[in-house]
Motif scaffolding. Structure first.
Motif, PDB file in Angstrom:
ATOM      1  N   THR A   1      -2.545   0.761 -10.635  1.00 26.86           N
ATOM      2  CA  THR A   1      -2.105   2.090 -10.203  1.00 26.86           C
ATOM      3  C   THR A   1      -1.267   2.013  -8.933  1.00 26.86           C
ATOM      4  O   THR A   1      -0.908   3.048  -8.371  1.00 26.86           O
ATOM      5  CB  THR A   1      -3.317   3.010  -9.957  1.00 26.86           C
ATOM      6  N   THR A   2      -0.987   0.814  -8.498  1.00 27.05           N
ATOM      7  CA  THR A   2      -0.229   0.625  -7.274  1.00 27.05           C
ATOM      8  C   THR A   2       0.508  -0.709  -7.338  1.00 27.05           C
ATOM      9  O   THR A   2      -0.024  -1.686  -7.863  1.00 27.05           O
ATOM     10  CB  THR A   2      -1.216   0.587  -6.083  1.00 27.05           C
ATOM     11  N   ASP A   3       1.701  -0.750  -6.797  1.00 26.73           N
ATOM     12  CA  ASP A   3       2.426  -2.021  -6.764  1.00 26.73           C
ATOM     13  C   ASP A   3       1.680  -3.062  -5.956  1.00 26.73           C
ATOM     14  O   ASP A   3       1.666  -4.244  -6.297  1.00 26.73           O
ATOM     15  CB  ASP A   3       3.823  -1.826  -6.150  1.00 26.73           C
ATOM     16  N   THR A   4       1.086  -2.622  -4.873  1.00 23.26           N
ATOM     17  CA  THR A   4       0.363  -3.561  -4.022  1.00 23.26           C
ATOM     18  C   THR A   4      -0.705  -4.285  -4.828  1.00 23.26           C
ATOM     19  O   THR A   4      -0.831  -5.511  -4.758  1.00 23.26           O
ATOM     20  CB  THR A   4      -0.296  -2.823  -2.850  1.00 23.26           C
ATOM     21  N   LEU A   5      -1.451  -3.533  -5.611  1.00 22.03           N
ATOM     22  CA  LEU A   5      -2.465  -4.150  -6.456  1.00 22.03           C
ATOM     23  C   LEU A   5      -1.824  -5.059  -7.496  1.00 22.03           C
ATOM     24  O   LEU A   5      -2.314  -6.163  -7.773  1.00 22.03           O
ATOM     25  CB  LEU A   5      -3.294  -3.061  -7.148  1.00 22.03           C
ATOM     26  N   ALA A   6      -0.733  -4.609  -8.060  1.00 26.09           N
ATOM     27  CA  ALA A   6      -0.067  -5.393  -9.097  1.00 26.09           C
ATOM     28  C   ALA A   6       0.449  -6.712  -8.528  1.00 26.09           C
ATOM     29  O   ALA A   6       0.354  -7.758  -9.161  1.00 26.09           O
ATOM     30  CB  ALA A   6       1.079  -4.589  -9.707  1.00 26.09           C
TER      31      ALA A   6
ATOM     32  N   ILE B   1       1.751  -7.494 -16.607  1.00 30.83           N
ATOM     33  CA  ILE B   1       1.206  -6.755 -15.473  1.00 30.83           C
ATOM     34  C   ILE B   1       2.197  -5.659 -15.072  1.00 30.83           C
ATOM     35  O   ILE B   1       3.404  -5.915 -14.989  1.00 30.83           O
ATOM     36  CB  ILE B   1       0.951  -7.696 -14.269  1.00 30.83           C
ATOM     37  N   THR B   2       1.670  -4.468 -14.833  1.00 31.72           N
ATOM     38  CA  THR B   2       2.565  -3.393 -14.380  1.00 31.72           C
ATOM     39  C   THR B   2       2.001  -2.735 -13.127  1.00 31.72           C
ATOM     40  O   THR B   2       0.797  -2.754 -12.877  1.00 31.72           O
ATOM     41  CB  THR B   2       2.731  -2.295 -15.457  1.00 31.72           C
ATOM     42  N   GLY B   3       2.900  -2.149 -12.351  1.00 28.40           N
ATOM     43  CA  GLY B   3       2.502  -1.509 -11.097  1.00 28.40           C
ATOM     44  C   GLY B   3       2.887  -0.052 -11.052  1.00 28.40           C
ATOM     45  O   GLY B   3       3.109   0.592 -12.088  1.00 28.40           O
ATOM     46  N   PHE B   4       2.920   0.466  -9.850  1.00 20.97           N
ATOM     47  CA  PHE B   4       3.280   1.879  -9.676  1.00 20.97           C
ATOM     48  C   PHE B   4       3.770   2.061  -8.247  1.00 20.97           C
ATOM     49  O   PHE B   4       3.091   1.656  -7.306  1.00 20.97           O
ATOM     50  CB  PHE B   4       2.047   2.765  -9.896  1.00 20.97           C
ATOM     51  N   ASP B   5       4.932   2.631  -8.091  1.00 19.54           N
ATOM     52  CA  ASP B   5       5.545   2.993  -6.801  1.00 19.54           C
ATOM     53  C   ASP B   5       6.950   2.437  -6.673  1.00 19.54           C
ATOM     54  O   ASP B   5       7.802   3.048  -6.037  1.00 19.54           O
ATOM     55  CB  ASP B   5       4.758   2.504  -5.573  1.00 19.54           C
TER      56      ASP B   5
ATOM     57  N   LEU C   1       8.738  -6.982 -11.191  1.00 21.19           N
ATOM     58  CA  LEU C   1       7.606  -6.182 -11.653  1.00 21.19           C
ATOM     59  C   LEU C   1       8.026  -4.923 -12.406  1.00 21.19           C
ATOM     60  O   LEU C   1       8.855  -4.147 -11.925  1.00 21.19           O
ATOM     61  CB  LEU C   1       6.761  -5.788 -10.436  1.00 21.19           C
ATOM     62  N   THR C   2       7.443  -4.732 -13.564  1.00 24.91           N
ATOM     63  CA  THR C   2       7.600  -3.471 -14.279  1.00 24.91           C
ATOM     64  C   THR C   2       6.740  -2.422 -13.576  1.00 24.91           C
ATOM     65  O   THR C   2       5.566  -2.659 -13.303  1.00 24.91           O
ATOM     66  CB  THR C   2       7.130  -3.615 -15.736  1.00 24.91           C
ATOM     67  N   THR C   3       7.339  -1.296 -13.285  1.00 25.09           N
ATOM     68  CA  THR C   3       6.602  -0.327 -12.474  1.00 25.09           C
ATOM     69  C   THR C   3       7.165   1.083 -12.673  1.00 25.09           C
ATOM     70  O   THR C   3       8.057   1.300 -13.488  1.00 25.09           O
ATOM     71  CB  THR C   3       6.674  -0.730 -10.979  1.00 25.09           C
ATOM     72  N   VAL C   4       6.621   2.031 -11.927  1.00 20.07           N
ATOM     73  CA  VAL C   4       7.103   3.409 -11.981  1.00 20.07           C
ATOM     74  C   VAL C   4       7.716   3.745 -10.627  1.00 20.07           C
ATOM     75  O   VAL C   4       7.086   3.561  -9.586  1.00 20.07           O
ATOM     76  CB  VAL C   4       5.953   4.401 -12.263  1.00 20.07           C
TER      77      VAL C   4
ATOM     78  N   LYS D   1     -12.238  -1.045  -9.961  1.00 21.18           N
ATOM     79  CA  LYS D   1     -11.884  -0.151  -8.862  1.00 21.18           C
ATOM     80  C   LYS D   1     -11.619  -0.974  -7.603  1.00 21.18           C
ATOM     81  O   LYS D   1     -12.319  -1.940  -7.321  1.00 21.18           O
ATOM     82  CB  LYS D   1     -13.011   0.846  -8.601  1.00 21.18           C
ATOM     83  N   ALA D   2     -10.632  -0.557  -6.848  1.00 22.39           N
ATOM     84  CA  ALA D   2     -10.262  -1.304  -5.655  1.00 22.39           C
ATOM     85  C   ALA D   2      -9.805  -0.337  -4.574  1.00 22.39           C
ATOM     86  O   ALA D   2      -9.704   0.862  -4.805  1.00 22.39           O
ATOM     87  CB  ALA D   2      -9.138  -2.285  -5.983  1.00 22.39           C
ATOM     88  N   ASP D   3      -9.558  -0.858  -3.383  1.00 20.91           N
ATOM     89  CA  ASP D   3      -8.899  -0.020  -2.394  1.00 20.91           C
ATOM     90  C   ASP D   3      -7.403  -0.320  -2.497  1.00 20.91           C
ATOM     91  O   ASP D   3      -6.936  -0.710  -3.537  1.00 20.91           O
ATOM     92  CB  ASP D   3      -9.448  -0.283  -0.987  1.00 20.91           C
ATOM     93  N   TYR D   4      -6.665  -0.144  -1.430  1.00 12.60           N
ATOM     94  CA  TYR D   4      -5.225  -0.313  -1.609  1.00 12.60           C
ATOM     95  C   TYR D   4      -4.681  -1.617  -1.025  1.00 12.60           C
ATOM     96  O   TYR D   4      -3.516  -1.702  -0.673  1.00 12.60           O
ATOM     97  CB  TYR D   4      -4.459   0.886  -1.050  1.00 12.60           C
ATOM     98  N   SER D   5      -5.511  -2.621  -0.953  1.00 15.28           N
ATOM     99  CA  SER D   5      -5.009  -3.865  -0.372  1.00 15.28           C
ATOM    100  C   SER D   5      -4.602  -4.876  -1.423  1.00 15.28           C
ATOM    101  O   SER D   5      -5.085  -4.870  -2.552  1.00 15.28           O
ATOM    102  CB  SER D   5      -6.059  -4.477   0.546  1.00 15.28           C
TER     103      SER D   5
END
Lengths: 363, 363
Positions: free
Chosen positions: A261-266, A286-290, A302-305, A233-237
């Motif tokens: 769950t976030t590109d930033t995290l990815a 590794i995949t992200g989101f956004d 980056l592979t992402t949504v 678990k993380a925040d959004y940084s």
DNA sequence: CCTAAGTCTGAAATCGATTTCAGAAATCGA
DNA sequence: TCGATTTCTGAAATCGATTTCAGACTTAGG
């Protein structure tokens, strides 16, 4: 903050032009001036033009307070986002404002910092301001907040989610379904040892929770349920993305796919992977989101949504404009997301690395 | 946009509680209720408490339109940024809103997309809304806009620049001085063949223009003036940073230091450098501006200039709050920037590459 | 006990634009 | 040319809260 007091601001100099001034100049009644501005078509053209000339001459603008008082409409909408620091929200707000502006609406903005109490306070302040509509983010809102909205009778729409409870309409994507698809894609590539990095620290971040659930569900369905230690678990940084990956690989060095769950995290995770000397995607997918701007420019991309933030903003604007006008509106709008397969994901190089190094599973 | 009309919104159900309703319930006059809310200290305590109880019972809130009409104050401030897509602006707006909110103000937001005509229209719309103060970005504004502000008598402050013309106060950093320092730093490292990538496409982007001038001035002073072909103009996208670097190195393959007026451009340039197989910083030094979150996380971390966006936002809020209250305010506030030396810059590896490949200077 | 000073409270005017209602002017048909 | 419509325009009420002004009530002093 050591400002030296230097000048005093000069106050409002001219007493402000009123509708009556225009009326007097044009030799008509205030009523006619008002009609010229609000219902031009019912005023005789020549007269209308004459009045318009005087309006322009005097640079007259209507006092919106008086207007709002009489009409009961402020032509103003409010939006409360968790933070503007996330590009995805900034983009949505920008689109929202642009569309509202086209329709003569003005946008109040506030941010909650993912804090439900603050969200409630900001909403209260906006409602006291007499806003005609309100845009929220996500589905997690206190019942206090819902009853405040109910009581104020203000049209509301929530965004970035496919559905919200409590009869609140929503416009957004199905987050859970998106990560489920992403996970299934990685499963099809042949991955079996997964890790997830999710920004679920903020209680009200239901988007990321839904995304995490999508991952878990897909893996459970595949017979590979995630253990708690496989979820960080993380925040959004970005920095948390780095440390999360490190922790994940410390606990599970044989992980081959990390879903964020976030590109930033990815992006943070990719940076850390590089630093640890792990090749992406050959050693680690590794995949992200956004699908933020940077996602496509990473090395590897980056592979992402992809989330249609601008469309969400525009849709929210349209919804409220219609709702305020009393036009029929949809209950909810589910917009399509798009899986963007880039080069940060690939089949696992199963043969090259030792499958298991004999560590006991539960340390 | 194919929404199926499904439900009609229920209108404002209760007719809204008015001050008169409270007055009747409490057996006092509306005047007293008003006094309880606005000047509690001049009302007899027992009576005040009684009225307050009824106010709470009925959940009465004042109609802000009527209030604004009578008092002439909206307790509302507007901000117009070029775009929210840039984190630096989003950060400033967020800080601005937070500080305003603490003082009971609400923030209208609008964006100009770097278009002066749009900026003027949005401002017009905000002024019609009766805002008490306005925050702008940068120093390039049409005189039309300045006279509109003058005429409306609304306090204004412009941000992200150290000074603005036309008597408009400013809060921000000295952009030119910052890039000059950065350039001097690179000169000290021993660089002699420079390139600049500047987002000066938008006519109104005076920040980047000032930054470019800082670079040019420092190099001129050092006897190494930039030729036009050493300056690549771009917009503010990452992709343009990539193509700009490619173009720069095509024209001047022996460049050892590239100064970008934006981190986004610098990050794009770094991505392209990597793709071209150029090592940063050993072969090519690259610097940015803004110090976005990602800058520190790059590989190598990006040398850049840190801009105190949050402080700018807070300062702008404080300025307006004081100006609106009629308190004395400073003419302008220059905040310190900070050069952040990271690993994307280093001394040139002068011996390793051929100094000049015999190409004619002006092709 | 009565007047003077001081405290509170309420009636009514006010902020500026909108809109209803009714009357004036213009248009039309016979 | 006259009456019947139709089209426009203006006077006045209205939105809801604030605040001035003056009056009512209380308290204190003589």
């Amino acid at each position: 903050m050591d400002k030296k007091p230097v000048i005093a601001p000069k106050g409002r100099q001219q007493p402000r032009v009123k509708i009556e001034d225009v009326a007097r100049k044009a030799n008509v009644s205030p009523a006619t001036v008002s009609r010229v501005l609000n219902h031009p078509d019912i005023v005789r053209p020549e007269l209308r033009d004459k009045v318009m000339r005087h309006i322009n001459d005097l640079a007259y603008t209507r006092d919106s307070a008086a207007r709002a008082l009489k009409s009961g409409r402020m032509r103003t909408v409010g939006v409360i986002v968790p933070t503007l620091a996330l590009g995805i929200f900034a983009e949505g707000v920008e689109a929202l404002q642009n569309r509202l502006s086209e329709s003569g609406y003005t946008l109040f903005i506030a941010n909650s910092q993912y804090d439900q109490r603050r969200e409630f306070q900001e909403l209260q302040s906006l409602i006291e301001r007499g806003i005609d509509g309100i845009v929220l983010v996500g589905a997690s809102h206190g019942r206090e907040l819902r009853s405040l909205i109910e009581q104020a009778g203000v049209p509301v729409i929530t965004t970035y989610v496919a559905k919200a409870g409590g009869g609140i309409p929503a416009i957004g994507i199905d987050n859970e379904s998106a990560t489920r698809e992403m996970t299934e894609y990685l499963l099809r590539l042949g991955h079996v040892r997964f890790g997830a990095i999710a920004n679920v620290v903020a209680a009200s971040n239901d988007r990321s929770r839904a995304r995490l659930e999508g991952i878990q569900r897909a893996l459970s369905d595949a017979g590979l349920p995630l253990k708690p230690s496989q979820i960080v678990k993380a925040d959004y940084s970005l920095a948390q993305g780095r440390s999360a990956l490190r922790q994940l690989l410390t606990d599970h060095p044989d992980t081959t796919a990390v879903i964020c769950t976030t590109d930033t995290l990815a992006i943070g995770a990719m940076a850390e992977a590089r630093k640890m000397g792990l090749a992406v995607p050959s050693t680690l997918s590794i995949t992200g989101f956004d699908d933020v701007e940077l996602a496509a420019q990473m090395d590897p991309p980056l592979t992402t949504v992809s989330v249609p933030a601008a469309e969400i903003g525009r849709g929210a604007a349209d919804y409220l404009i219609n709702a305020i006008a009393g036009s029929p509106v949809p209950r909810s709008v589910v917009l399509p997301y798009r899986l963007v397969m880039r080069s940060s994901s690939a089949p696992p190089r199963s043969s090259v690395r030792p499958a298991r190094r004999g560590r006991s599973r539960d340390h």
